[in-house]
Scaffold this motif. Sequence first.
Motif, mmCIF file in Angstrom:
data_model
loop_
_atom_site.group_PDB
_atom_site.id
_atom_site.type_symbol
_atom_site.label_atom_id
_atom_site.label_comp_id
_atom_site.label_asym_id
_atom_site.label_seq_id
_atom_site.Cartn_x
_atom_site.Cartn_y
_atom_site.Cartn_z
ATOM 1 N N ILE A 64 -5.063 1.477 7.702
ATOM 2 C CA ILE A 64 -6.124 0.662 7.109
ATOM 3 C C ILE A 64 -5.731 0.406 5.655
ATOM 4 C CG2 ILE A 64 -8.586 0.533 6.558
ATOM 5 C CD1 ILE A 64 -8.923 2.910 8.597
ATOM 6 N N PHE A 65 -5.463 -0.850 5.296
ATOM 7 C CA PHE A 65 -5.083 -1.150 3.915
ATOM 8 C C PHE A 65 -6.311 -1.121 3.012
ATOM 9 C CE2 PHE A 65 -1.352 -3.184 6.011
ATOM 10 C CZ PHE A 65 -0.384 -2.379 5.419
ATOM 11 N N THR A 66 -6.135 -0.541 1.830
ATOM 12 C CA THR A 66 -7.210 -0.386 0.849
ATOM 13 C C THR A 66 -6.712 -0.850 -0.518
ATOM 14 O OG1 THR A 66 -6.559 1.853 0.163
ATOM 15 C CG2 THR A 66 -7.998 1.679 2.104
ATOM 16 N N SER A 67 -7.566 -0.708 -1.523
ATOM 17 C CA SER A 67 -7.175 -1.081 -2.884
ATOM 18 C C SER A 67 -6.380 0.019 -3.579
ATOM 19 C CB SER A 67 -8.418 -1.403 -3.718
ATOM 20 O OG SER A 67 -9.213 -0.237 -3.875
ATOM 21 N N GLY A 68 -6.157 1.132 -2.910
ATOM 22 C CA GLY A 68 -5.389 2.227 -3.496
ATOM 23 C C GLY A 68 -5.800 3.568 -2.926
ATOM 24 N N GLY A 69 -5.212 4.638 -3.473
ATOM 25 C CA GLY A 69 -5.508 5.973 -2.996
ATOM 26 C C GLY A 69 -6.937 6.397 -3.244
ATOM 27 N N THR A 70 -7.518 5.962 -4.354
ATOM 28 C CA THR A 70 -8.893 6.354 -4.674
ATOM 29 C C THR A 70 -9.872 5.814 -3.634
ATOM 30 O OG1 THR A 70 -8.484 6.552 -7.047
ATOM 31 C CG2 THR A 70 -10.748 6.112 -6.369
ATOM 32 N N GLU A 71 -9.733 4.540 -3.289
ATOM 33 C CA GLU A 71 -10.615 3.978 -2.260
ATOM 34 C C GLU A 71 -10.387 4.657 -0.911
ATOM 35 O OE1 GLU A 71 -11.250 0.057 0.444
ATOM 36 O OE2 GLU A 71 -10.464 -0.317 -1.567
#
Length: 365
Positions: A64-71
């Motif tokens: 699942i692609f996200t805006s980064g590790g935090t998200e």
Amino acid sequence: MTAYLDYNATAPLRPEALTAMTEAVAAPGNPSSVHGAGRRARGFVERAREQVARLAGAEPSWVIFTSGGTEANNTALGGLGDRVIVSAGEHDSVLQAVPEAQRLPLRPDGRVDLAALETALAEAPRGAVVSVMLANNETGVLQPIEAVVELARAVGARVHCDAVQAAGKLPLDMRGLGVDCLTLSAHKLGGPPGVGALICRDDLPLAPLLRGGGQERRRRAGTENLPGIAGFGAAAEAALRDLPRFAEVGLLRDRLEAGVRTLAPDAVVFGAEAERLANTSCLAVAGLSAETQIMALDLAGVAVSAGAACSSGKVQPSHVLTAMGASAAEAASAIRVSLGWQSTETDIDRFLAAWGDLYRRSQAA
């Protein structure tokens, strides 16, 4: 030219990633559109999904692609269950995602206390979620994830693992680890910032953090960051290819630590008793503040950091080192030196020369 020794904060962009991003940004089309331009855009996304899955030892459908590790961390911990147990050494994006989570102590070598985990799981309701990172971002210490999974499985708990720092530095096998969710971030392995992935098994009932669209199999709404995702995939492929050469980085790290100990026999290397990432060294000399070291090294053309780089640029004592039992003086003097795919012996020489000058001046004062 700066000796860049802050790879755990962000790695330089790999040329393969830049090429992929340039290609993708020049291509019109929304990946959700069914016309030719949309299908071409979708092709970039799905190719990257396969590349990231190979790096992680996972199925492409799990990515699942996200805006980064935090998200990704917030999605996992906010969408898997109500009772969350974390290690005290986790990144702030885990600790602050669920502030009320139960925190497990660290041992002096930086590894999570498995006995404390067993006790916590025995007291937790069935279906609890455990989050333990694979490699610590400040010390490089590797956590016993297989043992964590074994304890969690015995009581029906799920396991999330933040593998942001481990990806591209050691072989990943999500299937072999047995975790339910894994977090990655592109810019830690030579991809662009602003893109990451939460890798979750298909059968996991994950509640999405972002709603309002059908993207990412309805697990993360919002139009995909096409250039970022393409760059992430290319960087993942390059990092996987370069894994056999990462042992050379370990030799550079060992030479750096040996040089520091020669210059300053009273120096402390945190986590040295445990298995660590080959690129990471967390060093301290009581009485020599981290802020002073960072500024002096920067003036000498050497870039390092203190603790995590996600603390709004502030230099402050590390919660990780405190959890390991470090004294206030040690924690306040700790710096992190992290190497990567472009590091050279010259970088190590420049660090040792600059740090040695600073140390000698501090002793003469």
